[in-house]
Design a protein around this motif. Sequence first.
Motif, PDB file in Angstrom:
ATOM      1  N   ASP A   1       0.847  -1.190   0.000  1.00  0.00           N
ATOM      2  CA  ASP A   1       0.000   0.000   0.000  1.00  0.00           C
ATOM      3  C   ASP A   1       0.886   1.244   0.000  1.00  0.00           C
ATOM      4  O   ASP A   1       1.873   1.316   0.727  1.00  0.00           O
TER       5      ASP A   1
ATOM      6  N   TYR B   1      -5.377  -0.383  -9.742  1.00  0.00           N
ATOM      7  CA  TYR B   1      -5.411  -0.627  -8.303  1.00  0.00           C
ATOM      8  C   TYR B   1      -6.573   0.105  -7.657  1.00  0.00           C
ATOM      9  O   TYR B   1      -7.046   1.130  -8.154  1.00  0.00           O
TER      10      TYR B   1
ATOM     11  N   LEU C   1      -3.940   0.938  -3.012  1.00  0.00           N
ATOM     12  CA  LEU C   1      -3.978  -0.297  -2.250  1.00  0.00           C
ATOM     13  C   LEU C   1      -3.525  -1.457  -3.113  1.00  0.00           C
ATOM     14  O   LEU C   1      -4.108  -1.737  -4.159  1.00  0.00           O
TER      15      LEU C   1
END
Length: 160
Positions: free
Chosen positions: A120, A143, A159
């Motif tokens: 992340d 993403y 993420l």
Amino acid sequence: MKKLSLFIFLTISLYAHPHYFLDSSLEVSNENIKNIWKFDRLNSKILMFDFDKNKNKILDEEEKIEFLNSHFFKLKQNNYNIFLANEETEFNIEPKNVDLVFDKKRLSIVFDIPFHLSSDTTICTMDEKIMLAYKLDKLNTNYKTDIQKSEYDYCIGVLK
């Protein structure tokens, strides 16, 4: 006294707002973050007037270098106004493939940030001097993202 107060207020106000407004587009992939910072039409016109020395409406290589040295590479001292971090590390920005494009009466700075997206990650724009305002115009990624925007900047959580 009223005139002095008004003068002080106006002087402070001049320093408290951006001088350039940029529409920012990002393309986030597993190995790269492509950035396009597009100046508004008025500032594009002023910048072209200042840097297009031969007035051919094209920034030649020497003109591009002069512009980038004056307006882009100086941002290195503030990490190019980009905060990039994952859960473990805050990264220094080392732009690659930097170019200037003048198209449809708008000047753009285009550059890549080589970056391996391993976890992340947070990508933010932040100008501590408030000289540049970044409006997130487009984000292209596969993403999942969480976006927070203000009048002058934005933050994107990517993420993995």
